[in-house]
Design an enzyme around this catalytic site. Structure first.
Site, PDB file in Angstrom:
ATOM      1  N   ASP A   1      -6.894  15.663  -4.650  1.00 37.03           N
ATOM      2  CA  ASP A   1      -6.432  15.365  -3.295  1.00 37.03           C
ATOM      3  C   ASP A   1      -7.485  15.741  -2.269  1.00 37.03           C
ATOM      4  O   ASP A   1      -8.390  16.532  -2.521  1.00 37.03           O
ATOM      5  CB  ASP A   1      -5.128  16.126  -3.028  1.00 37.03           C
ATOM      6  CG  ASP A   1      -4.239  15.419  -2.021  1.00 37.03           C
ATOM      7  OD1 ASP A   1      -4.742  14.532  -1.306  1.00 37.03           O
ATOM      8  OD2 ASP A   1      -3.038  15.746  -1.961  1.00 37.03           O
TER       9      ASP A   1
ATOM     10  N   GLU B   1     -11.721  13.257   1.006  1.00 31.39           N
ATOM     11  CA  GLU B   1     -12.536  12.685   2.100  1.00 31.39           C
ATOM     12  C   GLU B   1     -13.676  13.631   2.512  1.00 31.39           C
ATOM     13  O   GLU B   1     -14.772  13.130   2.746  1.00 31.39           O
ATOM     14  CB  GLU B   1     -11.661  12.382   3.328  1.00 31.39           C
ATOM     15  CG  GLU B   1     -10.543  11.420   3.075  1.00 31.39           C
ATOM     16  CD  GLU B   1      -9.295  12.108   2.509  1.00 31.39           C
ATOM     17  OE1 GLU B   1      -9.189  13.340   2.619  1.00 31.39           O
ATOM     18  OE2 GLU B   1      -8.456  11.396   1.950  1.00 31.39           O
TER      19      GLU B   1
ATOM     20  N   ASP C   1      -1.538   9.085   3.054  1.00 28.96           N
ATOM     21  CA  ASP C   1      -0.246   9.582   3.531  1.00 28.96           C
ATOM     22  C   ASP C   1       0.333   8.647   4.593  1.00 28.96           C
ATOM     23  O   ASP C   1       0.472   9.010   5.772  1.00 28.96           O
ATOM     24  CB  ASP C   1      -0.414  10.991   4.101  1.00 28.96           C
ATOM     25  CG  ASP C   1      -0.945  11.968   3.071  1.00 28.96           C
ATOM     26  OD1 ASP C   1      -0.875  11.666   1.863  1.00 28.96           O
ATOM     27  OD2 ASP C   1      -1.453  13.034   3.464  1.00 28.96           O
TER      28      ASP C   1
END
Length: 819
Positions: free
Chosen positions: A416, A419, A489
Site C-alpha cells: 500500500d 506513491e 481510495d
C-alpha cells in the site's frame, strides 16, 4: 566549366562534407550534433526506435529503470540528402532533419505516424537540490483528429487524452505514466521519472519534465493496439502468470481487527456456500501509528496479549484499552494463517513503504540515510517513507517481511501507499536525497522499484509459490514484477464508478494487464457510511457485477462500512441474491480467465480490451467509456446509473422501486454479430440497443465466433478438476480457443510444465476440431469429458449449464465434433 558553376559545386561538396562531419553512422542508427544537442537515433528492433538527446558535449550516459531490453540485431538502411538523414528497417522509416533536429516517423509504406517537432527539444538549466541539471521538454505534432490513449490511470473520465493538460505526479487514485498509445498503431514512452506536465493542444503535444539530463523516448510501432502492447512488453518486461486462486473472489475490509474477526468472515462464506478464495488483512496488525508498519504482529489483539503491559502500548490509536473481548479462538498469526489454509482459502497482508519511529526498520533505514523526510500517512506520527532505490534498503525490507510474515505461510502482499502518500506537499520535499539523486528526479518510479524489491526477493527465496502483489500505484514496466494495481481510495458514487472505466481502459492500453477497483468504492460518505442504505446497495451491486469481469475481483470499503455479502441481507433479498449470482458466475468463468491470463504471459495479451483494440475501424468505439472486451470474447457494459433507488428529501431518506424494469444503452460494435450472454439471442453489430437491466442483470454479450470453456460450480478455485467442462460455441464466424492448464501455482510453467488443448470452430462446416493435447504436468487429467454446446436462443440462461449439446470423451488425441 564556368567559374560560377565550379564555386557552386565546391560549396555543395563542402556542405555534404560538413553534414557528414555532423553525423556518425552506427550499425543500427546514427549519432548527430544539431541545434546544440547530441542526438542518437537507434533501432532496438525493426519496430522500436530509441531517441536520445543531450546538451552538446554532455557525457551523461543514462541507465533506464524501466527499459530492460538491449538492442537486438536489426538490419537498417541509411540514406542522406541535403536536408535529412534517413534510416529504414523492415517496419519503420525515420528521418532526422539536419537543420532543425526534428524527427519524422513513417511506416514501411511511407505513411506519416508521428513528428518530433522541429526545434521541439528544450533544455533549461535547473538546480536540482544542489546538482546541476535541466528542465527537459519535448514537443511532438499529432494529426488533427488523431485519438490517443494511455497516461496511466487518471480520474478525468476521459478515454481520449487529446486537448488537455495533466500534471503527471503519482498520488492516491492517479497513476502517472508518460506514455501515449495512438489509434494509428504506435506508442510513445517518455523515459523520465520526475513530475511531468503533459500538454496537448492544437499546436503540439508535449512532455515537460521537472528534472533530467537528457530527452529520452522510445517509439514503438505495432500497426495495431495488440502490436503496440506486445512492443511495450518486449521493451519493459513480460507479465508472469498468477496462480489460479488469485482469479477467484477476494474479500477485504478496512480493517479486520483481530484474527478471530478475519477467520469468522471465511467461515461465514463457507457456511453460506458462497465462493471465496482470498481474504486480506489490512493495516494496524502492527499496532499504533508510532509503530507504523513494523512488519511484525505487535497489536495485542493479534497475539493474545490484551492487558499485557509490554504490548498494550502498541494498541492502535483510538481503540479502548479497557475493552474485553473474551478468550480468542485464534491466538496467534500462525494459527490465523493455518486456519485460513485449512478452510481452502488464501491470505494477503498489507505492508507499507513507510515506518514509524518506534520500529526497528525506521532506525535501520535511518542508519543507511534511507528515509525520505517529508510528511506521509498517518499524519503527525513521525512516519517516514523508505528509499527503495537503495538496494541495501530493499534487502532489509524483504528480510524483515520474510522473517516475520512470509515464513508463516503468507500468500500475497498488499503493497500500500506506493506513491508514496505525501501530505502537506512542499517543493523542498522533493530535494530529499535518494540513492539515485533527488526525490524529484525519481518520484514516479517509486512504485516500480518498491515492487521490484519484493518480487525479486521472493522469486530468489522460492519457486514453489508464485508472487502476487497488490499495489496502489504503478509505473511502466511494473507488469514484470507480478504487480496488480487498483484505482485507489475512490469515493462511492455513480459518477466516480463511471470514471473508473476510462481509468482502467487507459491503464490497460499502457500495456499493464492487471488492474481493478474497490468494488462499491472505498469511501461511502454520500450514504452516511451506512451499509443498510438501500441506495448504497444498488451502487454496490452494480459495481460488484462489473467486478466479476475485472482481472481480479476484490470487494473492499472503508470503516465503518463492511461489505461482506451477508451485510446486504440474506438469501431471498435482492442485493444478496445479485451478489451471490455474480460470485458464482466468476467461478464458472475460471477456465476462460486462466487461459486468458496465459495469453497475457505467453503472447503479451490483454484482459481488459478497450473496443478500439478489436474494432479499430468502427469510429463509434474510439472514444467509448462505457464498455470493453473482457478477453477476446465478452463484451461488458457495466450499469453506471442509479435506476431503482432515489433520494426522497420529503421523507428524509431513500426510496426504491424494483417493479419497473429499466433499460440502458448498449452499443454492439460493427464487424461482428453478438449473442446476448443471458438469453442466447443473436444480434447484428453496428447498432445501439436498449437492454433491459433488472437489478441482477448487467449487459454482457459474446462475440460471434467464440469458444468459451464453462467451469464447474465450486466454492474455491481448485476445489474440482476440470474433467467435465462445458464447451460453448457461439457460431457465426470461425473461432479458436486454447485451454491452458498447469499445476495452478509454482513456476514450473516457465520450464514448459503445462498443457494446452486447442479448440477450433469451422463455421462453414459446423465442426469443432479438438487438437491433440500438447505438453503435460504432474496430476494432469489423462481422460476427461467435454459437453459441446452450440449456443442459441433455446440453450437456456447463460449463467447456468446450457441445454442440449454432445458429450465427448477426450483422451488427449484429436477429435472432431459435428454440430
Amino acid at each position: 566549366m564556368s567559374k560560377k558553376i565550379l564555386i557552386s559545386l565546391l560549396l555543395f561538396c563542402l556542405g555534404l562534407f560538413s553534414q557528414a562531419q555532423s553525423y556518425q553512422k552506427m550499425p543500427q542508427g546514427i549519432k548527430a550534433t544539431v541545434q546544440g544537442m547530441d542526438v542518437e537515433v537507434a533501432f532496438y528492433t525493426p519496430s522500436i526506435v530509441r531517441v536520445y538527446k543531450t546538451p552538446e558535449g554532455s557525457s551523461y550516459d543514462k541507465k533506464s529503470l524501466v527499459v530492460m531490453k538491449e538492442p537486438e540485431e536489426t538490419s537498417v538502411e541509411f540514406a542522406m540528402n541535403k536536408e535529412y538523414i534517413r534510416l529504414k528497417s523492415d517496419a519503420l522509416q525515420v528521418e532526422v532533419n539536419s537543420s532543425t533536429g526534428g524527427i519524422n516517423f513513417y511506416d514501411a509504406t511511407g505513411k506519416v505516424l508521428l513528428k518530433d517537432k522541429d526545434y521541439g527539444t528544450q533544455f533549461t538549466p535547473f538546480d536540482d537540490a544542489g546538482t546541476f541539471s535541466y528542465n527537459v521538454r519535448q514537443a511532438f505534432l499529432l494529426d488533427k483528429d488523431e485519438v490517443i490513449y494511455g497516461l496511466g490511470q487518471q480520474q478525468t473520465g476521459k478515454v481520449n487524452q487529446r486537448n488537455q493538460k495533466l500534471f503527471l505526479r503519482n498520488k492516491n487514485m492517479s497513476i502517472c505514466i508518460p506514455f501515449i498509445h495512438s489509434v494509428k498503431g504506435y506508442g510513445l514512452y517518455w523515459d523520465n521519472y520526475s513530475p511531468t506536465t503533459f500538454t496537448d493542444n492544437p499546436q503540439e503535444m508535449s512532455f515537460d519534465s521537472e528534472v533530467g539530463d537528457c530527452a529520452d523516448y522510445y517509439f514503438i510501432y505495432g500497426s495495431n493496439a495488440d502490436g503496440v502492447i506486445a512492443g511495450v512488453r518486449d521493451l519493459t518486461g513480460q507479465a508472469p502468470l498468477y496462480p489460479l486462486w488469485t482469479l477467484g473472489f477476494w474479500q477485504c475490509r478496512e480493517r479486520y481487527k483481530s484474527p478471530d474477526e478475519l477467520c469468522e468472515v471465511v467461515d461465514e462464506y463457507r457456511d453460506r456456500k458462497v465462493p471465496l478464495d482470498g481474504i486480506i488483512q489490512d493495516w494496524q496488525y502492527w499496532g499504533c501509528d508510532s509503530n507504523w508498519n513494523s512488519m511484525k504482529f505487535q497489536n495485542p489483539r493479534y497475539i493474545n496479549k490484551m492487558g499485557d503491559k509490554e504490548y498494550m502500548k502498541y494498541l492502535p490509536n483510538g481503540e479502548n484499552p479497557d475493552a474485553r473481548y473474551g478468550t480468542p479462538r485464534i491466538k496467534s498469526p500462525q494459527e490465523m494463517i493455518d486456519y485460513i489454509h485449512k478452510r481452502n482459502a488464501h491470505i494477503m497482508i498489507s505492508v507499507w513503504a513507510s515506518f514509524g519511529p518506534w520500529t526497528e526498520m525506521y532506525h535501520k533505514m535511518d542508519s543507511l540515510n534511507a528515509l525520505l523526510h517529508f510528511e506521509t500517512w498517518p499524519p503527525k506520527a513521525g512516519v517516514k517513507p523508505y528509499d527503495p532505490f537503495n538496494p541495501v534498503a530493499r534487502n532489509i525490507y524483504w528480510n524483515e517481511m520474510k522473517k516475520n510474515i512470509f515464513d508463516l505461510g503468507m500468500d500475497g502482499w498488499w503493497l500500500d501507499s506506493t506513491e508514496p502518500d505525501h501530505l502537506e506537499v512542499q517543493d523542498k520535499d522533493f530535494d530529499t536525497k535518494t540513492y539515485l539523486g533527488s526525490f524529484r528526479r525519481v518520484h514516479n518510479a517509486f512504485p516500480l522499484i518498491s515492487n521490484k524489491g519484493v518480487y525479486e526477493h521472493q522469486r530468489a527465496t522460492t519457486s514453489d509459490k508464485r508472487v502476487f502483489l497488490l499495489t496502489r500505484s504503478s509505473f511502466l514496466g511494473q507488469q514484470r514484477y507480478a504487480s496488480h494495481s487498483w484505482s485507489g481510495d475512490v469515493v462511492s458514487t455513480w459518477e466516480v464508478m463511471r470514471k473508473q472505466l476510462a481509468a482502467g481502459l487507459n491503464y490497460s492500453l499502457c500495456g499493464i494487464p492487471y488492474w481493478n477497483t474497490d468494488l462499491g468504492g472505498f469511501f461511502a460518505w454520500k450514504y452516511n457510511n451506512d451499509v443498510n442504505n438501500i441506495a448504497y446497495h444498488e451502487l454496490h451491486v452494480r459495481w460488484y457485477q462489473w467486478g466479476a469481469f475485472q482481472p481480479i475481483m476484490r470487494s473492499h470499503n472503508s470503516s465503518p462500512v463492511a461489505v461482506e455479502i451477508y451485510q446486504f441481507g440474506d438469501k431471498g433479498d435482492w442485493a444478496y441474491d445479485a451478489l451471490e449470482k455474480y460470485t458464482h458466475l466468476r467461478y464458472r468463468l475460471l477456465p476462460y480467465l486462466y487461459s486468458t491470463t496465459w495469453e497475457v504471459t505467453n503472447k503479451a495479451g490483454s484482459i481488459i480490451r478497450p473496443l478500439v483494440m478489436d474494432f479499430p475501424k468502427d469510429k463509434k468505439v474510439l472514444d467509448m467509456d462505457t464498455e470493453y472486451m473482457f478477453g477476446r470474447s465478452f463484451l461488458v457494459r457495466p450499469v453506471t446509473d442509479s435506476l431503482y433507488t432515489w433520494q426522497d428529501k420529503k421523507q428524509n431518506g431513500y426510496q426504491k422501486n424494483m417493479r419497473k424494469i429499466e433499460k440502458t444503452d448498449v452499443y454492439l460494435p460493427k464487424g461482428s454479430n453478438w449473442f446476448d450472454f443471458w438469453t442466447g439471442a443473436k444480434l447484428a453489430g453496428g447498432q445501439t440497443i436498449q437492454r433491459e437491466v433488472p437489478i441482477d442483470i448487467m449487459p454482457v454479450y459474446v462475440r460471434a465466433g467464440s469458444i468459451i470453456p464453462w467451469g464447474p460450480a465450486v466454492q474455491y478455485a481448485t476445489e474440482k478438476s476440470w474433467d467435465d467442462l462445458e464447451i460453448r460455441v457461439y457460431p457465426g464466424a470461425n473461432a479458436t480457443f486454447i485451454l491452458y492448464e498447469d499445476e495452478n501455482d509454482n513456476y514450473n510453467y516457465e520450464k514448459g510444465v503445462y498443457s494446452t488443448i486447442t479448440f477450433r470452430w469451422d463455421d462453414s462446416n459446423r465442426t469443432l476440431h479438438i487438437s491433440d493435447r500438447e505438453g503435460g504436468y504432474p496430476g494432469m487429467l489423462e481422460k476427461r469429458k467435454f459437453k459441446v454446446v452450440l449456443v442459441n436462443q433455446r440453450s437456456g440462461e447463460g449463467d447456468k449449464p446450457l441445454k442440449g449439446g454432445k458429450m465427448v470423451n477426450y483422451t488427449g488425441t484429436a477429435i472432431e465434433v459435428k454440430l
